[in-house]
Design a protein around this motif. Sequence first.
Motif, PDB file in Angstrom:
ATOM      1  N   GLN A  18      33.367  46.501  43.962  1.00  0.00           N
ATOM      2  CA  GLN A  18      33.371  47.414  45.101  1.00  0.00           C
ATOM      3  C   GLN A  18      33.334  48.870  44.606  1.00  0.00           C
ATOM      4  O   GLN A  18      34.358  49.557  44.552  1.00  0.00           O
ATOM      5  N   ALA A  19      32.137  49.327  44.247  1.00  0.00           N
ATOM      6  CA  ALA A  19      31.977  50.668  43.680  1.00  0.00           C
ATOM      7  C   ALA A  19      32.476  51.758  44.619  1.00  0.00           C
ATOM      8  O   ALA A  19      33.070  52.750  44.173  1.00  0.00           O
ATOM      9  N   GLU A  20      32.271  51.594  45.926  1.00  0.00           N
ATOM     10  CA  GLU A  20      32.644  52.639  46.877  1.00  0.00           C
ATOM     11  C   GLU A  20      34.160  52.826  46.988  1.00  0.00           C
ATOM     12  O   GLU A  20      34.623  53.855  47.462  1.00  0.00           O
ATOM     13  N   PHE A  21      34.951  51.847  46.549  1.00  0.00           N
ATOM     14  CA  PHE A  21      36.412  51.953  46.586  1.00  0.00           C
ATOM     15  C   PHE A  21      37.010  52.179  45.198  1.00  0.00           C
ATOM     16  O   PHE A  21      38.222  52.254  45.047  1.00  0.00           O
ATOM     17  N   SER A  22      36.160  52.264  44.194  1.00  0.00           N
ATOM     18  CA  SER A  22      36.605  52.411  42.808  1.00  0.00           C
ATOM     19  C   SER A  22      36.508  53.857  42.356  1.00  0.00           C
ATOM     20  O   SER A  22      35.722  54.633  42.888  1.00  0.00           O
ATOM     21  N   SER A  23      37.330  54.207  41.363  1.00  0.00           N
ATOM     22  CA  SER A  23      37.306  55.529  40.735  1.00  0.00           C
ATOM     23  C   SER A  23      37.364  55.327  39.223  1.00  0.00           C
ATOM     24  O   SER A  23      38.450  55.400  38.625  1.00  0.00           O
ATOM     25  N   PRO A  24      36.212  55.062  38.600  1.00  0.00           N
ATOM     26  CA  PRO A  24      36.217  54.774  37.160  1.00  0.00           C
ATOM     27  C   PRO A  24      36.886  55.864  36.317  1.00  0.00           C
ATOM     28  O   PRO A  24      37.608  55.544  35.366  1.00  0.00           O
ATOM     29  N   GLU A  83      37.367  29.063  53.859  1.00  0.00           N
ATOM     30  CA  GLU A  83      36.888  30.213  53.090  1.00  0.00           C
ATOM     31  C   GLU A  83      37.796  31.403  53.354  1.00  0.00           C
ATOM     32  O   GLU A  83      38.308  31.560  54.455  1.00  0.00           O
ATOM     33  N   TYR A  84      37.958  32.228  52.332  1.00  0.00           N
ATOM     34  CA  TYR A  84      38.683  33.480  52.504  1.00  0.00           C
ATOM     35  C   TYR A  84      38.193  34.487  51.476  1.00  0.00           C
ATOM     36  O   TYR A  84      37.569  34.134  50.486  1.00  0.00           O
ATOM     37  N   VAL A  85      38.481  35.753  51.755  1.00  0.00           N
ATOM     38  CA  VAL A  85      38.130  36.838  50.834  1.00  0.00           C
ATOM     39  C   VAL A  85      39.415  37.576  50.478  1.00  0.00           C
ATOM     40  O   VAL A  85      40.250  37.849  51.346  1.00  0.00           O
ATOM     41  N   SER A  86      39.569  37.889  49.204  1.00  0.00           N
ATOM     42  CA  SER A  86      40.710  38.654  48.736  1.00  0.00           C
ATOM     43  C   SER A  86      40.222  39.651  47.692  1.00  0.00           C
ATOM     44  O   SER A  86      39.017  39.741  47.441  1.00  0.00           O
ATOM     45  N   GLY A  87      41.141  40.382  47.081  1.00  0.00           N
ATOM     46  CA  GLY A  87      40.720  41.400  46.143  1.00  0.00           C
ATOM     47  C   GLY A  87      41.661  41.558  44.970  1.00  0.00           C
ATOM     48  O   GLY A  87      42.764  41.013  44.948  1.00  0.00           O
ATOM     49  N   CYS A  88      41.178  42.331  44.002  1.00  0.00           N
ATOM     50  CA  CYS A  88      41.921  42.580  42.777  1.00  0.00           C
ATOM     51  C   CYS A  88      41.553  43.967  42.261  1.00  0.00           C
ATOM     52  O   CYS A  88      40.387  44.347  42.286  1.00  0.00           O
ATOM     53  N   ASN A  89      42.552  44.706  41.802  1.00  0.00           N
ATOM     54  CA  ASN A  89      42.329  46.012  41.182  1.00  0.00           C
ATOM     55  C   ASN A  89      42.572  45.898  39.690  1.00  0.00           C
ATOM     56  O   ASN A  89      43.555  45.290  39.268  1.00  0.00           O
ATOM     57  N   LEU A  90      41.683  46.482  38.905  1.00  0.00           N
ATOM     58  CA  LEU A  90      41.842  46.512  37.457  1.00  0.00           C
ATOM     59  C   LEU A  90      41.874  47.960  36.978  1.00  0.00           C
ATOM     60  O   LEU A  90      41.341  48.849  37.633  1.00  0.00           O
ATOM     61  N   ARG A  91      42.462  48.153  35.805  1.00  0.00           N
ATOM     62  CA  ARG A  91      42.453  49.483  35.178  1.00  0.00           C
ATOM     63  C   ARG A  91      41.188  49.693  34.373  1.00  0.00           C
ATOM     64  O   ARG A  91      40.809  50.811  34.062  1.00  0.00           O
ATOM     65  N   SER A  92      40.554  48.600  33.990  1.00  0.00           N
ATOM     66  CA  SER A  92      39.282  48.684  33.266  1.00  0.00           C
ATOM     67  C   SER A  92      38.203  48.080  34.156  1.00  0.00           C
ATOM     68  O   SER A  92      38.500  47.495  35.182  1.00  0.00           O
ATOM     69  N   GLY A  93      36.987  48.193  33.743  1.00  0.00           N
ATOM     70  CA  GLY A  93      35.894  47.583  34.497  1.00  0.00           C
ATOM     71  C   GLY A  93      35.558  46.188  34.018  1.00  0.00           C
ATOM     72  O   GLY A  93      34.521  45.639  34.368  1.00  0.00           O
ATOM     73  N   LEU A  94      36.453  45.602  33.229  1.00  0.00           N
ATOM     74  CA  LEU A  94      36.181  44.288  32.641  1.00  0.00           C
ATOM     75  C   LEU A  94      37.435  43.430  32.674  1.00  0.00           C
ATOM     76  O   LEU A  94      38.473  43.811  32.136  1.00  0.00           O
ATOM     77  N   GLY A  95      37.330  42.271  33.320  1.00  0.00           N
ATOM     78  CA  GLY A  95      38.464  41.354  33.386  1.00  0.00           C
ATOM     79  C   GLY A  95      38.023  39.977  33.823  1.00  0.00           C
ATOM     80  O   GLY A  95      36.830  39.690  33.945  1.00  0.00           O
ATOM     81  N   LYS A  96      39.008  39.134  34.060  1.00  0.00           N
ATOM     82  CA  LYS A  96      38.732  37.783  34.543  1.00  0.00           C
ATOM     83  C   LYS A  96      39.980  37.256  35.220  1.00  0.00           C
ATOM     84  O   LYS A  96      41.082  37.763  35.023  1.00  0.00           O
ATOM     85  N   MET A  97      39.778  36.234  36.046  1.00  0.00           N
ATOM     86  CA  MET A  97      40.868  35.572  36.744  1.00  0.00           C
ATOM     87  C   MET A  97      40.660  34.073  36.677  1.00  0.00           C
ATOM     88  O   MET A  97      39.529  33.598  36.583  1.00  0.00           O
ATOM     89  N   LYS A  98      41.755  33.337  36.764  1.00  0.00           N
ATOM     90  CA  LYS A  98      41.728  31.890  36.925  1.00  0.00           C
ATOM     91  C   LYS A  98      43.053  31.497  37.531  1.00  0.00           C
ATOM     92  O   LYS A  98      43.981  32.312  37.605  1.00  0.00           O
ATOM     93  N   GLY A  99      43.155  30.249  37.970  1.00  0.00           N
ATOM     94  CA  GLY A  99      44.415  29.851  38.574  1.00  0.00           C
ATOM     95  C   GLY A  99      44.401  28.433  39.084  1.00  0.00           C
ATOM     96  O   GLY A  99      43.597  27.603  38.649  1.00  0.00           O
ATOM     97  N   ALA A 100      45.310  28.194  40.035  1.00  0.00           N
ATOM     98  CA  ALA A 100      45.438  26.856  40.613  1.00  0.00           C
ATOM     99  C   ALA A 100      46.047  26.960  42.004  1.00  0.00           C
ATOM    100  O   ALA A 100      46.786  27.900  42.305  1.00  0.00           O
ATOM    101  N   TYR A 101      45.710  25.987  42.829  1.00  0.00           N
ATOM    102  CA  TYR A 101      46.345  25.810  44.133  1.00  0.00           C
ATOM    103  C   TYR A 101      47.210  24.568  44.044  1.00  0.00           C
ATOM    104  O   TYR A 101      46.796  23.557  43.464  1.00  0.00           O
TER     105      TYR A 101
END
Length: 128
Positions: A18-24, A83-101
């Motif tokens: 989401q470039a419009e909400f980011s401040s690199p 279906e759902y949409v959620s978000g994540c903020n990072l301090r860098s422009g590079l990351g990854k996520m994983k998990g479990a329900y």
Amino acid sequence: MVTAITEGIKVSVETTYQAEFSSPHQQHFVFTYKVKIENNSSHTIQLLRRRWEIFDAGDQPKFVEGEGVVGQQPILEPGNFHEYVSGCNLRSGLGKMKGAYIMEKLFDGKLIEVQIPEFQLIADIFDN
């Protein structure tokens, strides 16, 4: 899009920077992810809890746990999806996520851990 299947439960994830909400220049990168959970098993299930591992190249890993997803604990009959949409903020422009329900088979109360596939969070900051 990435996908994982556990005991007939298919989890697919698609990410968007989401470039419009980011401040690199302020080390603030915003990503959204859309998750589709499909019940291809023969049992009705309910999503009870979630667990995430969030890796950010510019920070320490984070671990997040909680009830349901975006305030819901959906019940999925065989053949249905959520279906759902959620978000994540990072301090860098590079990351990854994983998990479990953690899900419950409603006919016998058995709990199952359904894998959320690992997905990349990569800021597309060079297209401006």
